[in-house]
Write an enzyme that holds these catalytic residues in place. Structure first.
Site, PDB file in Angstrom:
ATOM      1  N   ASP A 181       0.852  -1.343  -0.082  1.00 50.84           N
ATOM      2  CA  ASP A 181      -0.029  -0.016  -0.087  1.00 50.84           C
ATOM      3  C   ASP A 181       0.752   1.310  -0.141  1.00 50.84           C
ATOM      4  O   ASP A 181       1.571   1.580   0.986  1.00 50.84           O
ATOM      5  CB  ASP A 181      -0.919   0.004   1.304  1.00 50.84           C
ATOM      6  CG  ASP A 181      -1.800   1.061   1.272  1.00 50.84           C
ATOM      7  OD1 ASP A 181      -1.425   2.238   0.618  1.00 50.84           O
ATOM      8  OD2 ASP A 181      -2.742   0.968   1.829  1.00 50.84           O
ATOM      9  N   LYS A 206      -6.211  10.595  -0.854  1.00 54.91           N
ATOM     10  CA  LYS A 206      -5.415  11.298   0.130  1.00 54.91           C
ATOM     11  C   LYS A 206      -4.455  12.167  -0.850  1.00 54.91           C
ATOM     12  O   LYS A 206      -5.099  13.090  -1.262  1.00 54.91           O
ATOM     13  CB  LYS A 206      -4.260  10.264   0.813  1.00 54.91           C
ATOM     14  CG  LYS A 206      -5.262   9.252   1.518  1.00 54.91           C
ATOM     15  CD  LYS A 206      -5.997   9.748   2.753  1.00 54.91           C
ATOM     16  CE  LYS A 206      -7.060   8.843   3.385  1.00 54.91           C
ATOM     17  NZ  LYS A 206      -6.381   7.537   3.742  1.00 54.91           N
TER      18      LYS A 206
HETATM   19  C1  LIG Z   1      -6.696   6.321   3.767  1.00 53.65           C
HETATM   20  C2  LIG Z   1      -6.027   4.990   3.570  1.00 53.65           C
HETATM   21  C3  LIG Z   1      -6.638   4.074   3.170  1.00 53.65           C
HETATM   22  C4  LIG Z   1      -8.124   3.736   2.731  1.00 53.65           C
HETATM   23  O1  LIG Z   1      -8.546   4.587   1.799  1.00 53.65           O
HETATM   24  P1  LIG Z   1      -9.925   5.032   1.714  1.00 53.65           P
HETATM   25  O2  LIG Z   1     -10.049   5.963   0.221  1.00 53.65           O
HETATM   26  O3  LIG Z   1     -10.322   5.952   2.716  1.00 53.65           O
HETATM   27  O4  LIG Z   1     -10.904   4.202   1.514  1.00 53.65           O
HETATM   28  C5  LIG Z   1      -5.741   2.632   2.776  1.00 53.65           C
HETATM   29  N1  LIG Z   1      -4.646   2.705   3.009  1.00 53.65           N
HETATM   30  C6  LIG Z   1      -4.067   3.860   3.548  1.00 53.65           C
HETATM   31  C7  LIG Z   1      -2.298   3.860   4.027  1.00 53.65           C
HETATM   32  C8  LIG Z   1      -4.463   4.885   4.058  1.00 53.65           C
HETATM   33  O5  LIG Z   1      -4.085   5.974   4.463  1.00 53.65           O
END
Ligand SMILES: *Cc1c(COP(=O)(O)O)cnc(C)c1O
Length: 395
Positions: A181, A206
């Site tokens: 991720d 984000k």
């Molecule tokens: C926010 C986030 C997610 C999930 O993303 P959403 O768009 O809020 O569903 C997954 N992994 C990380 C590292 C995040 O910061």
């Protein structure tokens, strides 16, 4: 000739003819795409020509965003999803099956952790959590049925750096899929495929979209066959994004590099400034001299970092609350990557459900803050923090 121009009354050709074309990607909210002839539809279904049919199966605005991210990550065929969690879901449920085992980093994003602890076991997929900075600790959890390891590069909110190269080697040796991720680091600071990842996940919500007005995710596998499974799973389970969100995300991504560089340099300056203030116990930034993973951070991120700074105030919850009240102009909100600086207090928000003991293990105290640095004037931002820290200490 377009079939519609022959006399459909309710849906005539929507666009006037033009010899020139728009500079901005048109928004394409259409759920369905009509074919001019049955042969044209056959050609499309047989893959002889590219075309859209029904927008859950794909639409132009999603493809534009996916292609941008593909180029940034150095891969092809990535898939945009309706949220970052939808991308995590696709990577896990689109590939794993009952009987498989998956190892997750022990500081994964909260909802990813929940999926590891609750949802996957309910579906017969066994899970373990381990410190992704410690390859031996991760290796100790491997079983014959271990199919995947999922980690984040820089952890939230303590900004620890995973041993990506070590984990990639472990996965290669043991025939395990390595999923990364890359939300925090973004491809500007780190490209997981260059370090042996098999699958990359993003929350576009984000930094990439960057304006806190869109929820989107992205998932891609290096291997085309695996990638096709991710795509089919996403289409079948309806993880498809909205065209308007994709349109907004594309607009945000046009300025992503500039925003990232600016936020990162301000984050570094803010970390330095905070570390010199009395009342600040410690400051965390992955490439600072005093960071526990400094060497690894330098090696992996090669001079890049992130827009996140965490720090700990003296004085516990009372001082923390006083700081929050005094931090004028900063949104007190548990998200990250916005154009404006946001302040989050994990003990009372993202990590509220943990026991005090669990928080202590993660070194998340009552005075611990995570800052997502935005695009403000760095000098102004330093002033705001300095004033708020001094008010917190005199409260
Ligand atoms: C926010 C986030 C997610 C999930 O993303 P959403 O768009 O809020 O569903 C997954 N992994 C990380 C590292 C995040 O910061």
């Amino acid at each position: 000739m377009n079939r519609n121009s022959k006399g459909s009354i309710i849906r005539p050709d929507p666009l006037p003819e033009s010899a020139s074309r728009p500079v901005v990607t048109p928004l394409s909210p259409s759920v369905v795409y009509a074919s001019d002839t049955p042969d044209a539809l056959d050609d499309q279904y047989e893959g002889r020509v590219h075309g859209y049919t029904y927008s859950r199966e794909g639409h132009p605005n999603a493809d534009v965003v996916a292609k941008r991210l593909d180029a940034m990550e150095g891969v092809q065929g990535g898939w945009v999803t309706g949220s970052g969690m939808a991308a995590v879901t696709a990577a896990l449920l689109g590939i794993l099956k009952a009987g498989d085992h998956v190892i997750g980093g022990n500081q994964l994003y909260g909802r990813s952790l929940r999926m590891m602890k609750e949802d996957l076991p309910r579906l017969g997929i066994a899970t373990s959590l381990a410190d992704p900075g410690d390859v031996a600790a991760v290796a100790a959890h491997i079983r014959p049925e271990t199919r995947m390891i999922l980690v984040e590069v820089v952890s939230n909110p303590t900004l620890r750096v995973a041993d990506i190269d070590g984990l990639a080697e472990l996965c290669r040796e043991r025939g395990i899929l390595f999923a990364v991720d890359n939300t925090f680091t973004t491809p500007r600071a780190f490209r997981p495929f260059d370090h042996g990842a098999d699958i990359v996940i993003h929350s576009i919500t984000k930094l990439l979209a960057g304006h806190s007005d869109v929820m989107l995710g992205y998932v891609v596998a290096r291997e085309p066959a695996l990638n096709e499974r991710l795509r089919v799973f996403s289409v079948t389970t309806g993880l498809t994004p909205s065209p308007f969100d994709c349109w907004l995300a594309e607009r945000g991504m046009l300025s992503f590099d500039l925003r990232f560089d600016r936020a990162q340099s301000t984050a570094i300056a803010l970390a330095d400034h905070l570390s010199g203030l009395s009342g600040v116990k410690r400051v965390l930034y992955p490439t600072r001299d005093d960071h526990p993973d400094r060497t690894r951070g330098d090696a992996l991120l090669k001079g890049q970092g992130c827009n996140m700074v965490s720090f700990e105030l003296e004085g516990g919850r009372a001082a923390a609350n006083a700081f929050t009240r005094a931090a004028e102009g900063l949104s007190f909100a548990p998200t990250l990557g916005d154009v404006g600086t946001t302040l989050s207090h994990p003990a009372s928000s993202s990590h509220r459900a943990l026991t005090a003991e669990e928080r202590r293990e993660l070194a998340i105290s009552e005075g611990f803050f995570r800052v997502s640095v935005g695009l403000e004037d760095p000098e102004k931002l330093k002033e705001v923090f300095e004033l708020a820290v001094s008010e917190a200490m005199s409260a």
